[in-house]
Write a protein that holds these residues in place. Structure first.
Motif, mmCIF file in Angstrom:
data_model
loop_
_atom_site.group_PDB
_atom_site.id
_atom_site.type_symbol
_atom_site.label_atom_id
_atom_site.label_comp_id
_atom_site.label_asym_id
_atom_site.label_seq_id
_atom_site.Cartn_x
_atom_site.Cartn_y
_atom_site.Cartn_z
ATOM 1 N N PRO A 257 8.256 -1.062 -0.492
ATOM 2 C CA PRO A 257 7.961 0.220 0.157
ATOM 3 C C PRO A 257 6.790 0.957 -0.484
ATOM 4 O O PRO A 257 6.037 1.639 0.214
ATOM 5 C CB PRO A 257 9.261 1.016 0.023
ATOM 6 N N ALA A 258 6.621 0.801 -1.792
ATOM 7 C CA ALA A 258 5.477 1.443 -2.449
ATOM 8 C C ALA A 258 4.170 0.879 -1.898
ATOM 9 O O ALA A 258 3.240 1.630 -1.577
ATOM 10 C CB ALA A 258 5.549 1.244 -3.963
ATOM 11 N N GLN A 259 4.110 -0.448 -1.749
ATOM 12 C CA GLN A 259 2.904 -1.086 -1.204
ATOM 13 C C GLN A 259 2.677 -0.697 0.251
ATOM 14 O O GLN A 259 1.541 -0.458 0.682
ATOM 15 C CB GLN A 259 3.005 -2.606 -1.325
ATOM 16 N N VAL A 260 3.765 -0.610 1.026
ATOM 17 C CA VAL A 260 3.653 -0.223 2.441
ATOM 18 C C VAL A 260 3.078 1.188 2.562
ATOM 19 O O VAL A 260 2.176 1.441 3.365
ATOM 20 C CB VAL A 260 5.022 -0.318 3.153
ATOM 21 N N LEU A 261 3.588 2.117 1.741
ATOM 22 C CA LEU A 261 3.076 3.491 1.775
ATOM 23 C C LEU A 261 1.611 3.528 1.356
ATOM 24 O O LEU A 261 0.794 4.238 1.958
ATOM 25 C CB LEU A 261 3.918 4.393 0.877
ATOM 26 N N LEU A 262 1.258 2.755 0.349
ATOM 27 C CA LEU A 262 -0.131 2.687 -0.105
ATOM 28 C C LEU A 262 -1.031 2.157 1.015
ATOM 29 O O LEU A 262 -2.113 2.704 1.271
ATOM 30 C CB LEU A 262 -0.218 1.780 -1.335
ATOM 31 N N ASP A 263 -0.571 1.118 1.700
ATOM 32 C CA ASP A 263 -1.355 0.547 2.809
ATOM 33 C C ASP A 263 -1.518 1.549 3.952
ATOM 34 O O ASP A 263 -2.581 1.623 4.581
ATOM 35 C CB ASP A 263 -0.682 -0.734 3.326
ATOM 36 N N THR A 264 -0.448 2.322 4.227
ATOM 37 C CA THR A 264 -0.530 3.337 5.286
ATOM 38 C C THR A 264 -1.511 4.437 4.895
ATOM 39 O O THR A 264 -2.295 4.908 5.727
ATOM 40 C CB THR A 264 0.861 3.939 5.579
ATOM 41 N N LEU A 265 -1.488 4.835 3.623
ATOM 42 C CA LEU A 265 -2.453 5.839 3.151
ATOM 43 C C LEU A 265 -3.881 5.334 3.338
ATOM 44 O O LEU A 265 -4.767 6.093 3.748
ATOM 45 C CB LEU A 265 -2.196 6.173 1.674
ATOM 46 N N ARG A 266 -4.096 4.050 3.041
ATOM 47 C CA ARG A 266 -5.436 3.473 3.253
ATOM 48 C C ARG A 266 -5.823 3.560 4.725
ATOM 49 O O ARG A 266 -6.954 3.901 5.072
ATOM 50 C CB ARG A 266 -5.456 1.996 2.822
ATOM 51 N N LYS A 267 -4.858 3.231 5.591
ATOM 52 C CA LYS A 267 -5.123 3.207 7.033
ATOM 53 C C LYS A 267 -5.514 4.592 7.560
ATOM 54 O O LYS A 267 -6.353 4.712 8.450
ATOM 55 C CB LYS A 267 -3.876 2.694 7.766
ATOM 56 N N VAL A 268 -4.914 5.644 6.999
ATOM 57 C CA VAL A 268 -5.226 7.009 7.459
ATOM 58 C C VAL A 268 -6.312 7.648 6.586
ATOM 59 O O VAL A 268 -6.515 8.854 6.621
ATOM 60 C CB VAL A 268 -3.962 7.903 7.495
ATOM 61 N N GLU A 269 -6.998 6.797 5.799
ATOM 62 C CA GLU A 269 -8.097 7.239 4.931
ATOM 63 C C GLU A 269 -7.661 8.330 3.957
ATOM 64 O O GLU A 269 -8.390 9.284 3.701
ATOM 65 C CB GLU A 269 -9.307 7.678 5.772
ATOM 66 N N PHE A 270 -6.424 8.185 3.459
ATOM 67 C CA PHE A 270 -5.869 9.028 2.405
ATOM 68 C C PHE A 270 -5.741 10.498 2.821
ATOM 69 O O PHE A 270 -5.728 11.392 1.985
ATOM 70 C CB PHE A 270 -6.668 8.872 1.106
ATOM 71 N N ASN A 271 -5.607 10.709 4.138
ATOM 72 C CA ASN A 271 -5.334 12.046 4.662
ATOM 73 C C ASN A 271 -3.815 12.225 4.753
ATOM 74 O O ASN A 271 -3.180 11.713 5.672
ATOM 75 C CB ASN A 271 -5.984 12.216 6.036
ATOM 76 N N VAL A 272 -3.230 12.930 3.784
ATOM 77 C CA VAL A 272 -1.764 13.054 3.722
ATOM 78 C C VAL A 272 -1.197 13.868 4.886
ATOM 79 O O VAL A 272 0.019 13.864 5.101
ATOM 80 C CB VAL A 272 -1.297 13.674 2.382
ATOM 81 N N PHE A 273 -2.070 14.555 5.635
ATOM 82 C CA PHE A 273 -1.588 15.340 6.775
ATOM 83 C C PHE A 273 -1.617 14.539 8.078
ATOM 84 O O PHE A 273 -1.237 15.054 9.128
ATOM 85 C CB PHE A 273 -2.432 16.605 6.942
#
Length: 302
Positions: A257-273
């Motif tokens: 799950p840590a890697q999945v969240l990291l990959d999702t953050l990459r996909k949204v260009e690290f925009n937490v919103f």
């Protein structure tokens, strides 16, 4: 005796439900553990659920702090063999009795959350290393106790657990930034050194806070910097894989799950919103996530 055994069975069932409801991505990881390790793992993870959400159950932070202080006292009572009429505490007491789980790690976890709860919203951590310590105290300790409860004694497994806990904890803090911003805690989990570098630190009325309202690149850059530290921890954990005993690897599945969240953050260009972060499980379709966990489990990887 029959009544006691029914009560204990109900307590463990309650733990499973709590984890399934409030920590579903880790619930799926725990299902991959051998049956003899699963009960202890669910009790420990339910304890984490209780302490991690303590500050969110009431709009009054004093209520949340009281819950954490109750858990601090409950651990002392459990190790003094005093009974507590609370299902997670009952399950935890059974695990501690059966597996001689270290008191120090459980205390360290709840005390880190108490210190965080007592922190003034404007009291910003100075460095990423402070947040790494918080992540180790609250997340790595959970993996240490799970390994210990499974009878696994391995320095390599402990080192890998340390790195995975730090990565998971940092990524969890990043994912929770919008929530904390909505609670007027501002960017209290972006440390001063990072906020300064990216122009996010605002000085006002003799104090300082981290500005999260800006959706511009500066915030994404700050998130990227912190996520990169988490990524380095995941890489270090995987480098240890060859020396980690096979029986310890299912305990380390929270790296998935840590890697999945990291990959999702990459996909949204690290925009937490970005709303895509809250879709499905950690931003990916539930079936895809389940398959990923199963694949790692089947391959004995983490």
């Amino acid at each position: 005796m029959k009544g006691a055994s029914t009560t204990l069975r109900s307590a463990f069932s309650f733990c499973v439900q709590q984890v399934r409801t409030y920590d579903y991505h880790h619930y799926l990881c725990l299902l991959e553990l051998p049956p003899d390790m699963r009960k202890a793992a669910f009790a420990l993870r339910a304890f984490n659920v209780e302490t991690s959400k303590a500050m969110d159950v009431s709009s009054d932070p004093r209520i949340g702090l009281m819950r954490l202080l109750w858990w601090q006292e409950a651990i002392d009572k459990i190790y003094s063999s005093k009974s507590i009429e609370q299902p997670v505490a009952q399950a935890l007491a059974s695990v501690i009795s059966d597996h001689k789980t270290s008191k120090g790690w459980l205390k360290r976890s709840v005390e880190a959350r108490i210190n965080d709860a007592r922190r003034d919203p404007n009291d910003i951590p100075n460095s990423i290393s402070e947040l790494e310590k918080y992540a180790e105290d609250t997340v790595s300790t959970l993996l240490y106790t799970t390994l210990q409860s499974g009878g696994i004694r391995s320095t390599a497994a402990d080192h890998a657990a340390s790195h995975i806990g730090k990565a998971s904890g940092l990524l969890l803090l990043l994912g929770s930034l919008p929530y904390h911003a909505s609670k007027s805690r501002q960017g209290s989990y972006i440390p001063i050194e990072v906020a300064l570098k990216h122009g996010l630190l605002v000085k006002e009325g003799g104090g300082s806070y981290v500005q999260l309202e800006s959706r511009e690149g500066s915030l994404s850059d700050a998130v990227f910097e912190m996520a990169s530290v988490a990524n380095a921890h995941l890489e270090k954990a995987r480098q240890l894989a060859g020396t980690v005993p096979v029986e310890a690897r299912p305990v380390l599945l929270p790296s998935v799950p840590a890697q999945v969240l990291l990959d999702t953050l990459r996909k949204v260009e690290f925009n937490v919103f970005d709303p895509r972060l809250s879709r499905g499980i950690l931003g990916v379709p539930p079936l895809w996530y389940q398959m990923k966990v199963k694949w790692h489990s089947w391959r004995r990887k983490y």
